[in-house]
Write a protein that holds these residues in place. Sequence first.
Motif, short mmCIF file in Angstrom:
data_model
loop_
_atom_site.label_atom_id
_atom_site.label_comp_id
_atom_site.label_asym_id
_atom_site.label_seq_id
_atom_site.Cartn_x
_atom_site.Cartn_y
_atom_site.Cartn_z
N LYS A 43 -5.95 1.36 -7.75
CA LYS A 43 -6.92 0.84 -8.46
C LYS A 43 -7.07 1.64 -9.88
CE LYS A 43 -9.33 -0.81 -4.63
NZ LYS A 43 -10.74 -0.86 -3.81
N GLN A 44 -7.03 2.95 -9.67
CA GLN A 44 -7.35 3.58 -11.00
C GLN A 44 -6.37 3.18 -11.90
OE1 GLN A 44 -7.20 7.19 -11.10
NE2 GLN A 44 -7.65 9.14 -13.06
N HIS A 92 1.12 -1.10 0.02
CA HIS A 92 -0.32 -0.06 0.20
C HIS A 92 1.17 1.58 0.54
CE1 HIS A 92 -3.51 -2.04 0.98
NE2 HIS A 92 -2.50 -2.94 1.33
N ARG A 93 0.32 2.71 -0.38
CA ARG A 93 0.87 3.85 -0.43
C ARG A 93 0.44 4.73 0.00
NH1 ARG A 93 2.26 6.03 -4.87
NH2 ARG A 93 4.77 6.20 -4.26
N TYR A 94 0.98 5.50 0.39
CA TYR A 94 0.93 6.17 1.35
C TYR A 94 1.38 7.69 1.33
CZ TYR A 94 -1.67 2.36 4.08
OH TYR A 94 -1.72 1.57 4.28
N SER A 96 -4.64 7.49 1.78
CA SER A 96 -4.15 6.46 1.51
C SER A 96 -4.37 6.59 -0.29
CB SER A 96 -5.66 5.44 1.72
OG SER A 96 -5.44 3.87 0.54
N LEU A 97 -3.72 5.64 -1.27
CA LEU A 97 -3.84 5.53 -2.76
C LEU A 97 -4.17 4.73 -3.39
CD1 LEU A 97 0.03 7.81 -2.92
CD2 LEU A 97 -1.96 8.57 -2.70
N LYS A 112 -4.48 0.64 -12.63
CA LYS A 112 -4.81 -0.84 -12.18
C LYS A 112 -6.05 -1.04 -14.24
CE LYS A 112 -3.37 -3.98 -8.22
NZ LYS A 112 -3.76 -4.16 -7.02
N LYS A 113 -6.65 0.10 -13.31
CA LYS A 113 -7.57 0.32 -14.87
C LYS A 113 -7.53 0.41 -16.25
CE LYS A 113 -12.29 0.71 -11.79
NZ LYS A 113 -13.04 1.44 -11.53
N LEU A 114 -6.29 1.86 -16.06
CA LEU A 114 -6.02 2.40 -17.07
C LEU A 114 -4.94 1.10 -18.20
CD1 LEU A 114 -4.78 6.12 -15.89
CD2 LEU A 114 -6.70 5.57 -17.59
N ILE A 115 -4.57 0.77 -16.58
CA ILE A 115 -3.72 -0.33 -17.96
C ILE A 115 -4.29 -0.95 -18.17
CG2 ILE A 115 -2.05 -2.41 -17.31
CD1 ILE A 115 -1.04 -0.97 -14.70
N ILE A 116 -6.02 -1.52 -17.48
CA ILE A 116 -6.03 -3.14 -18.61
C ILE A 116 -7.02 -2.40 -19.85
CG2 ILE A 116 -9.10 -4.27 -18.28
CD1 ILE A 116 -8.16 -4.27 -15.35
#
Length: 425
Positions: free
Chosen positions: A162-163, A133-135, A156-157, A165-169
Amino acid sequence: MFRKVHIRLTMLFTGVCTLVVAVMSLLYLYLSWNNIRRNSFISFTTDIANFSSTLSKDRIISQSWLMNINTNYSYQLYIFDNGKAMLSTSQGISEESSELLEDIKSVFSTDIQRLRYTGSVAHDEFSYSAKNHRYYVGMIFISGDNGITEIYAVKSLDSQQKQLKKLIIYFILIILGAAIVFFVFSYFFTKLLLKPVKQAHQQQAHFIAAASHEIRNPVNTIISALDAMETSSADQQQYLSKIARKEGKRLALLTEDLLTLARSDNGSFTAQAAPTELDTLVLDCYEAFLSPAKEKNISISVKLPDDNIPKAMIDAERINQVISILLNNAVSYTPENGRIEIAYSVDNSQHIVRVSDSGCGISEEDRRHIFERFYRADRSRTDRSHFGLGLSIAKEIMDLHNGTISVEDSSLGGASFVITLPSEK
């Protein structure tokens, strides 16, 4: 063979284009995402600076200020007064949050000590990762008469991840879609690209097959004549010798024609152009075919301009060969007691030579192919002096001179071949 080449070119084109799109897309995604992260961190540091500025003026953490933070910002605040969690923090801190704070204090212990002794109000911001996790972590230290107040703001990032990952998909789907489009396009494009190559290969194979067939006939005749001479009488040997000599000349003529076409194919077929009086050249060709025409009782005539005409910039020997090919065909395909006319004129700065005969003519279907190699309009003829190469050689010579050659119906009832040449500039 061409199917394999087609598939390989399709795959190569698709692979290269897809790779380029993938690299450009990933580069764009990388730069865009870095820009988003940078702007996000700048926004976070700005917020922490604003919090610090507000607290440096009031020196009091009010309930309204906390409610404003909780309402308008997605930050988790942890507030400690002289090391003791304040009520708002102690009620909302979980075991996981407690572990996170302890880890943060451990990792940034040096920075915490620096901030504690910096001044009355100090702050700093960091990027922090733990357990996938990144913060973003902001620290504000307020020093006063009653001790030190520590504020830890944690963002929290996970939503950003998640954004991403969606962009990569999305980008993967776009690249796959582009690959399909490239494959379909390249399949039809390479098919169209290979079409002339395939046709040229087929024409070459047909040319080799036809040339081999034409060469085999005189060679077999010569061998047969020589074999028969061994057991023949003197008179028969003389007759067979004439046959072998005739077939040898025929073979030499065929070989010369094939060499001419080969030179044309490899680009070594050239013309030595010079100013030439084309009417004189036409007259020479006419006189050369008077005797062959007389043997078949064919009437041959020539029509030349009366006025002075410009010279033609041509290779006289090559153009003589073209006119001779047309006259030779005319004599061969015109029946006895027929007519042949040669007409020369100049029109719109073009030299025009027309050879017309009273033969059987040429059908529309045959006109599409008569300039192809080894093509014969009348395949039932037994005249073996023609190989079907003359007109193809004439076409090559006319192309070399930037001229044209065409065929049309003759007023005499047969065919009329027309050649045009540019005049000297």
